[in-house]
Design an enzyme around this catalytic site. Sequence first.
Site, PDB file in Angstrom:
ATOM      1  N   CYS A   1      34.539  39.189  29.554  1.00  0.00           N
ATOM      2  CA  CYS A   1      35.245  39.883  30.641  1.00  0.00           C
ATOM      3  C   CYS A   1      36.073  41.044  30.111  1.00  0.00           C
ATOM      4  O   CYS A   1      37.199  41.279  30.570  1.00  0.00           O
ATOM      5  CB  CYS A   1      36.138  38.917  31.433  1.00  0.00           C
ATOM      6  SG  CYS A   1      35.234  37.624  32.243  1.00  0.00           S
TER       7      CYS A   1
ATOM      8  N   HIS B   1      41.473  42.524  29.676  1.00  0.00           N
ATOM      9  CA  HIS B   1      40.537  41.640  30.371  1.00  0.00           C
ATOM     10  C   HIS B   1      40.297  42.257  31.750  1.00  0.00           C
ATOM     11  O   HIS B   1      41.195  42.899  32.310  1.00  0.00           O
ATOM     12  CB  HIS B   1      41.214  40.267  30.500  1.00  0.00           C
ATOM     13  CG  HIS B   1      40.357  39.181  31.045  1.00  0.00           C
ATOM     14  ND1 HIS B   1      40.095  39.055  32.392  1.00  0.00           N
ATOM     15  CD2 HIS B   1      39.710  38.147  30.443  1.00  0.00           C
ATOM     16  CE1 HIS B   1      39.329  37.991  32.584  1.00  0.00           C
ATOM     17  NE2 HIS B   1      39.080  37.416  31.414  1.00  0.00           N
TER      18      HIS B   1
ATOM     19  N   GLN C   1      46.846  35.082  27.285  1.00  0.00           N
ATOM     20  CA  GLN C   1      46.500  34.658  25.923  1.00  0.00           C
ATOM     21  C   GLN C   1      47.728  34.528  25.026  1.00  0.00           C
ATOM     22  O   GLN C   1      47.608  34.183  23.850  1.00  0.00           O
ATOM     23  CB  GLN C   1      45.530  35.669  25.280  1.00  0.00           C
ATOM     24  CG  GLN C   1      44.175  35.730  25.951  1.00  0.00           C
ATOM     25  CD  GLN C   1      43.347  34.458  25.748  1.00  0.00           C
ATOM     26  OE1 GLN C   1      43.588  33.664  24.846  1.00  0.00           O
ATOM     27  NE2 GLN C   1      42.359  34.263  26.596  1.00  0.00           N
TER      28      GLN C   1
ATOM     29  N   ASP D   1      50.168  40.960  30.928  1.00  0.00           N
ATOM     30  CA  ASP D   1      49.225  39.857  31.100  1.00  0.00           C
ATOM     31  C   ASP D   1      49.395  38.902  29.914  1.00  0.00           C
ATOM     32  O   ASP D   1      48.936  39.171  28.799  1.00  0.00           O
ATOM     33  CB  ASP D   1      47.799  40.431  31.157  1.00  0.00           C
ATOM     34  CG  ASP D   1      46.738  39.338  31.154  1.00  0.00           C
ATOM     35  OD1 ASP D   1      47.096  38.146  31.133  1.00  0.00           O
ATOM     36  OD2 ASP D   1      45.541  39.697  31.180  1.00  0.00           O
TER      37      ASP D   1
ATOM     38  N   LYS E   1      44.898  27.632  30.519  1.00  0.00           N
ATOM     39  CA  LYS E   1      44.801  28.069  29.114  1.00  0.00           C
ATOM     40  C   LYS E   1      45.951  27.520  28.283  1.00  0.00           C
ATOM     41  O   LYS E   1      46.129  27.863  27.120  1.00  0.00           O
ATOM     42  CB  LYS E   1      44.794  29.602  29.036  1.00  0.00           C
ATOM     43  CG  LYS E   1      43.526  30.223  29.601  1.00  0.00           C
ATOM     44  CD  LYS E   1      43.576  31.721  29.442  1.00  0.00           C
ATOM     45  CE  LYS E   1      42.569  32.429  30.310  1.00  0.00           C
ATOM     46  NZ  LYS E   1      41.190  32.332  29.849  1.00  0.00           N
TER      47      LYS E   1
HETATM   48  N1  PMP Z   1      43.824  37.866  31.063  1.00  0.00           N
HETATM   49  C1  PMP Z   1      43.360  37.448  29.888  1.00  0.00           C
HETATM   50  C2  PMP Z   1      43.822  38.135  28.637  1.00  0.00           C
HETATM   51  C3  PMP Z   1      42.473  36.377  29.824  1.00  0.00           C
HETATM   52  O1  PMP Z   1      42.010  35.967  28.649  1.00  0.00           O
HETATM   53  C4  PMP Z   1      42.058  35.763  31.029  1.00  0.00           C
HETATM   54  C5  PMP Z   1      41.099  34.605  31.040  1.00  0.00           C
HETATM   55  N2  PMP Z   1      40.004  34.750  30.188  1.00  0.00           N
HETATM   56  C6  PMP Z   1      42.585  36.241  32.232  1.00  0.00           C
HETATM   57  C7  PMP Z   1      43.463  37.295  32.216  1.00  0.00           C
HETATM   58  C8  PMP Z   1      42.193  35.665  33.554  1.00  0.00           C
HETATM   59  O2  PMP Z   1      42.644  34.350  33.687  1.00  0.00           O
HETATM   60  P1  PMP Z   1      42.161  33.461  34.930  1.00  0.00           P
HETATM   61  O3  PMP Z   1      40.662  33.490  34.898  1.00  0.00           O
HETATM   62  O4  PMP Z   1      42.708  32.122  34.623  1.00  0.00           O
HETATM   63  O5  PMP Z   1      42.709  34.072  36.162  1.00  0.00           O
END
Ligand code: PMP
Length: 428
Positions: A383, A142, A222, A219, A245
């Site tokens: 993203c 991401h 997910q 990270d 999430k």
């Molecule tokens: N890493 C991953 C794998 C994600 O799916 C996301 C959110 N789509 C993020 C990081 C970023 O999370 P946040 O927008 O809550 O900071």
Amino acid sequence: KQKNNPNQAVNEMSIVESVPKTLNVADIRSHFPIFSYPENSELVYLDSAATTQRPVQVLDAVRKFNEEYNSNIHRAAYKMAEKATAGYECARLQIAQFIGAKHAHEIIFTRGATEAANFVAYGWANKFLKPGDEILVTELEHHSNLVPWQMAAKRAGAKLKFLPFNANGELEYEKLDDLLTTCTRLVAVTHASNVLGTRIDVKRIIDAAHEIGALVLVDGAQHVPHSPVNVQELDADFYIFSGHKMLGPMGIGILYGKEKLLDDMDPVLFGGSMIDDVQYQESTWAELPWKFEAGTQNIPAVIGLGAAIDFLQEIGLENIEKHNDSITNYVLNELAELDFVTVYGPRQNRNAVISFSMQGIHAHDVATFFDNKSIAIRSGHHCAKIVMKKLNVASTARASFYLYNSIEEADRFIEVLKQARGYFAKWI
Ligand code: PMP
């Protein structure tokens, strides 16, 4: 349970005892006010990979804070503020236990996973990265776990390298040995892809990185909502995730770091609450975790996240994972029958995140068609533009499932997909 549940002890406000031990979707849904809101009576919510809905226990925890004991933490001597401080710090302890951290002070509250990655990029990389050093990321990241490293590498004159994924959406682990060199200082890797659903063998990556002396940031945005995690068993150096999430409020996230690493890092934000002493020209920093928590924090969100973790634990992460797996298998089997749909990502060992394209139809049009049938799915690059480039598409549609989604909703999703095919046939 009562003893390990600080927010319950402090606020008497946490989870009701009636949440079932195994997944009973109808019962679970009854805890989520959004599904009984009249305007949402038809809603099929398939966008939990972007953000999850919140159970009444979380909403109540936040509301109770605001209505009954709103006050700032760590500063005041009066009882209401002591209660807020206790709620905040107990949630930290609870989160530490939830992810298997050794110490509560290894849990730093941030605005989200994105901010957590940036904390490491500024607090660690700015201090320790030198010209010629290397950071290894994967093509699955991401942007939140990629762009901070691009910038950190630029600032330090370091090199950013990529571990690729194959046509199946799996990482090419066999390339690790070549990509990890004596110059590698950090590996930043997702625990599960938000586009392809791929679950990553982060243990394998961590072991390989540690062998050459590199650190690993995982990270878990997910992963944490869907599967149990133990940062000590993984031996992760840093682990980041977001509250929204995993049934929690927005605006709250976690940076986990090993004590020694956090101690060695510089603070990133400066100001109130993070100092030990302040002189005219110089200041010194508070101990962990407060060194990283400058200014007034999102206290109700922290307390709400504690309630979300109660809810998840009451149901059981293993049960949630099983439920998600069975719904994913079911949908993938159904999709395999549809020759006008391309599904991306692995067939096995994957999260309940299903990205797909319909031949000749833009993903946004697909998502709009679904929206007209009251089904919320995602479309776009998610993203993850590097993933899109590799797949050679500009965007995909994405349906993601969670503990409150039923097989009937999965059926409705498939049915509407077939209707979409009929509807768009005249244009393709
Ligand atoms: N890493 C991953 C794998 C994600 O799916 C996301 C959110 N789509 C993020 C990081 C970023 O999370 P946040 O927008 O809550 O900071």
